[in-house]
Design an enzyme around this catalytic site. Structure first.
Site, PDB file in Angstrom:
ATOM      1  N   THR A 329       0.921  -1.072   0.050  1.00 52.74           N
ATOM      2  CA  THR A 329      -0.145  -0.084   0.089  1.00 52.74           C
ATOM      3  C   THR A 329       0.857   1.256   0.145  1.00 52.74           C
ATOM      4  O   THR A 329       0.236   2.180  -0.079  1.00 52.74           O
ATOM      5  CB  THR A 329      -1.134   0.120   1.301  1.00 52.74           C
ATOM      6  N   GLU A 330       2.048   1.177   0.074  1.00 58.41           N
ATOM      7  CA  GLU A 330       3.043   2.203   0.011  1.00 58.41           C
ATOM      8  C   GLU A 330       4.293   1.852  -0.298  1.00 58.41           C
ATOM      9  O   GLU A 330       5.043   1.152   0.220  1.00 58.41           O
ATOM     10  CB  GLU A 330       2.968   3.158   1.312  1.00 58.41           C
ATOM     11  N   THR A 331       4.957   2.085  -1.555  1.00 54.45           N
ATOM     12  CA  THR A 331       6.334   1.756  -1.788  1.00 54.45           C
ATOM     13  C   THR A 331       6.861   3.057  -2.959  1.00 54.45           C
ATOM     14  O   THR A 331       6.056   3.515  -3.878  1.00 54.45           O
ATOM     15  CB  THR A 331       6.246   0.432  -2.532  1.00 54.45           C
TER      16      THR A 331
END
Length: 391
Positions: A329-331
């Protein structure tokens, strides 16, 4: 939930490998995380982290350089305690066949000083002075969005609509909270084909946050516009909640969302390391949602960010017993900040990292971040402001 065939194929073959504003929703943390065959120790330190070993004492910022100068094998954390404003850990020398893994600071276990020196580099600042948008970046499935001005205020509906003119290629937009009327404004700014990954950031106001989401949905969209709702972000990683507390938060959120008419996935997002270290998180969410950044792995170059991320997905899936899908969900990768080992923060490196991520796990990852967060403090590696993909 649809996940890429590449992800599923990889998972089947995978085996576990041993003075900013109040809305600091996604500021990265400095963790020293060491994984061995028998135990894992995570130490979070906002102040300098001091590692006391048999032959050397080093700070977190210079851990790899100083260990390279040590005459003994690299050491590994066995016990940890917090004393005063700094975390202090005792170390024990291990043999060279012990694998050491870390999200943010890895102490390499090598058989000679020369081996360590070859992979070590003192931190230096690589600052991009270019503000040109000429660097071409690959487009992923989703992207995170923060509705704040450079000064930390709330963007207007008109400003958010202007931002979204540059985000039309993304199917999923992740929001971290409900402040600044962001759910209401983004529902009006997004295209009909885009879905929102919504978030309740403040877990002491879960029901109030969901009420605000429901009101925005009623006025400007439908629950079909929502891909997922998250309750909390990196709570275990930050030491702000236990696994049991996170379970209570998600249960509260799920009940309120059901009452409001939402029937889609509900998750709690944490880092990949926190999830591996606390597999109880796996059963809490409808699928396993993780944040993971290759830049904070001292030994991963930008061009290998996608392969690194796939490995973390595999490790989390294995830690969770293969019971649920894993979604990132975040990278992303910063385009300005300090050089961290072999990780360079530059426009070119960011383009390389994003291309790698999209190529390897593009359908299973939300990129961070739509625009720079100039309202943030410089933070770890002086890079916190500069993760924006749209320059």
């Amino acid at each position: 939930m649809l996940f890429s065939s590449l992800y599923k194929a990889a998972i089947l073959a995978a085996s576990l490998v041993s003075a900013a504003p109040a809305h600091v929703h996604n500021e990265h943390k400095r963790n020293l995380v060491i994984v061995t065959e028998t135990e894992t120790v995570v130490v979070t330190a906002s102040a300098p982290l001091v590692i006391a070993g048999a032959s050397t004492t080093v700070s977190l910022d210079t851990v790899n350089t100083d260990f390279a100068q040590s005459s003994s094998y690299a050491t590994i954390v066995k016990q940890a305690q917090v004393t005063g404003s700094a975390a202090v850990v005792d170390t024990t020398t291990l043999s060279s066949n012990t694998e050491v893994d870390s999200t943010e600071t890895a102490v390499a276990v090598t058989t000679s000083v020369a081996d360590t020196t070859s992979t070590s580099s003192s931190s230096s600042t690589s600052v991009s002075t270019s503000t040109s948008s000429s660097t071409s970046l690959s487009k992923g499935k989703g992207i995170t969005y923060s509705p704040y001005t450079a000064a930390g205020g709330c963007k207007s509906l008109a400003q958010i609509k202007t931002d979204f003119e540059r985000l039309t290629d993304y199917e999923i937009i992740r929001l971290y909270g409900v402040d600044c009327s962001q759910v209401e404004f983004v529902l009006q700014a997004k295209s009909s084909s885009q879905k929102l990954f919504l978030g309740i950031y403040f877990v002491d106001a879960i029901e109030a946050g969901i009420s605000e989401i429901a009101s925005a949905i009623e006025s400007y969209g439908s629950w079909d516009d929502v891909y997922t709702v998250s309750i909390g972000n990196e709570l275990v990683n930050d030491g702000e909640a236990t696994v049991a507390q996170v379970a209570e938060y998600v249960s509260t959120g799920r009940s309120a969302l059901t009452a409001a008419g939402y029937t889609g996935p509900v998750v709690s997002v944490d880092t990949h390391v926190a999830t591996i270290n606390n597999p109880g998180l796996c059963s809490i969410s409808d699928y396993v949602a993780i944040n993971a950044h290759a830049y904070f792995d001292y030994y991963t170059e930008a061009e290998d960010a996608g392969s690194w991320l796939l490995l973390q997905i595999q490790r989390v899936w294995s830690a969770c017993g293969g019971a649920k899908n894993v979604y990132v969900t975040e990278t992303g990768w910063p385009h300005q900040g300090d050089t961290y080992g072999v990780a360079v923060a530059s426009l070119e490196a960011q383009a390389s990292a994003i291309s790698s991520i999209v190529s390897v796990v593009g359908d299973d990852a939300i990129l961070f971040n739509a625009f720079d967060d100039l309202w943030k403090a410089d933070g770890a590696q002086n890079c916190e402001k500069y993760w924006g993909i749209n320059h």
